[in-house]
Design an enzyme around this catalytic site. Structure first.
Site, PDB file in Angstrom:
ATOM      1  CG  ASP A  68       0.403   3.800 -10.312  1.00  0.00           C
ATOM      2  OD1 ASP A  68       1.229   3.038 -10.848  1.00  0.00           O
ATOM      3  OD2 ASP A  68      -0.111   3.571  -9.216  1.00  0.00           O
ATOM      4  CG  ASN A 136      -2.941   4.259   2.085  1.00  0.00           C
ATOM      5  OD1 ASN A 136      -3.121   3.451   1.174  1.00  0.00           O
ATOM      6  ND2 ASN A 136      -2.448   5.461   1.877  1.00  0.00           N
ATOM      7  CG  HIS A 138      -2.661   3.386  -2.158  1.00  0.00           C
ATOM      8  ND1 HIS A 138      -1.590   4.177  -1.797  1.00  0.00           N
ATOM      9  CD2 HIS A 138      -2.114   2.228  -2.623  1.00  0.00           C
ATOM     10  CE1 HIS A 138      -0.477   3.521  -2.051  1.00  0.00           C
ATOM     11  NE2 HIS A 138      -0.761   2.345  -2.545  1.00  0.00           N
ATOM     12  CD  GLU A 143      -1.900   7.751  -1.277  1.00  0.00           C
ATOM     13  OE1 GLU A 143      -2.387   6.708  -0.786  1.00  0.00           O
ATOM     14  OE2 GLU A 143      -0.667   7.961  -1.334  1.00  0.00           O
TER      15      GLU A 143
HETATM   16  P1  PGA Z   1       3.458  -3.128  -3.173  1.00  0.00           P
HETATM   17  O1  PGA Z   1       2.550  -1.847  -3.361  1.00  0.00           O
HETATM   18  O2  PGA Z   1       3.016  -4.094  -4.216  1.00  0.00           O
HETATM   19  O3  PGA Z   1       4.859  -2.685  -3.427  1.00  0.00           O
HETATM   20  O4  PGA Z   1       3.214  -3.637  -1.785  1.00  0.00           O
HETATM   21  C1  PGA Z   1       1.182  -1.993  -3.527  1.00  0.00           C
HETATM   22  C2  PGA Z   1       0.523  -0.642  -3.613  1.00  0.00           C
HETATM   23  O5  PGA Z   1       0.963   0.294  -2.944  1.00  0.00           O
HETATM   24  O6  PGA Z   1      -0.459  -0.515  -4.345  1.00  0.00           O
END
Ligand code: PGA
Length: 243
Positions: A68, A136, A138, A143
């Site tokens: 992304d 959450n 995702h 999302e």
């Molecule tokens: P993080 O993010 O590795 O910074 O915890 C993971 C994500 O949001 O997919």
């Protein structure tokens, strides 16, 4: 059902996953890696960079596709995923910059999303997709509510995701409101996926993803149906698993 490994630390997870990637590169020097950003995969990239040095792995043919990118951040912005991938993946692993692809956060329209899908297809698809998970549930920036058959597209970030990511910026106001992300359908086409999660803030999402219903409300739950999914978690992130 995903295979689940519970490890003592993010460092140990990094070693395990890096060994797996290194073995695949030896078998297939043109491996196509799907790379996640965020804090979670950092130990994997560090361990893999060490293995590349120690074993003189030939990385010239390895390709990489980011999951992304933020909309509106140019590759020169230090927190753009183009810059993060360059810093944490391309340079330390010695990848050829031309083999590394990140969605264009400045174009960010249907045409550029389709071009990204096409580039993945032209590369023969992703062999191994690394994933983190949001608190959450995702994956990528898909999302809750994202369709399981979604493809690469522009999507809005929900407030909790912007809060989670505010630590990378001076203030939450600077966190972009939109991103381009590979879709869930895109991610599911990877031949194998490795999901990493560390720390108590991920425990509820991990339990729901692995033991709850498969639902678009919890995007990572679809990995229960991926034929080659490995989940590597530390004890804190595993603390709400019951099975
Ligand atoms: P993080 O993010 O590795 O910074 O915890 C993971 C994500 O949001 O997919």
């Amino acid at each position: 059902m995903a295979e689940v490994k519970i490890v003592r630390s993010a460092a140990e997870a990094g070693v395990i996953v890096a060994e797996r990637i290194a073995a695949q590169i030896v078998d297939n020097p043109a491996l196509v890696l799907g790379v996640a950003t965020g804090s979670t995969p950092e130990t994997t990239y560090r361990s893999l960079a060490e293995l590349v040095r120690e074993r003189s792995l030939d990385m010239r043919g390895v390709r990489a596709f980011a999951l992304d990118e933020y909309v509106g951040l140019s590759p020169e912005h230090a927190q753009s995923y183009a810059a993060v991938v360059d810093r944490e993946v391309t340079r330390p692993l010695g990848l050829q910059p031309g083999n590394v692809h990140v969605p264009d956060g400045m174009a960010a329209d249907d045409a550029s999303s389709q071009m990204y899908e096409q580039a993945i297809e032209n590369a023969g698809g992703i062999d191994l997709q690394l994933l983190g998970i949001g608190s959450n549930g995702h994956i990528g920036f898909n999302e809750p509510g994202s369709a399981f058959d979604s493809r690469t597209r522009v999507t809005a970030l929900i407030e909790s995701t912007r809060c989670d990511n505010a630590r990378f910026f001076d203030s939450i106001d600077q966190v972009p409101t939109h991103a381009v992300t590979q879709g869930i359908g895109t991610i599911l086409e990877a031949k194998s996926v490795v999901l990493l999660a560390f720390g108590a803030p991920k425990a509820a999402a991990i339990a729901a993803a692995l033991e709850g219903p498969v639902t678009e409300d919890l995007p990572a739950s679809i990995l229960q149906r991926h034929p080659h999914a490995l989940v590597v978690v530390d004890q804190a992130a595993a603390s709400e698993l019951t099975r």
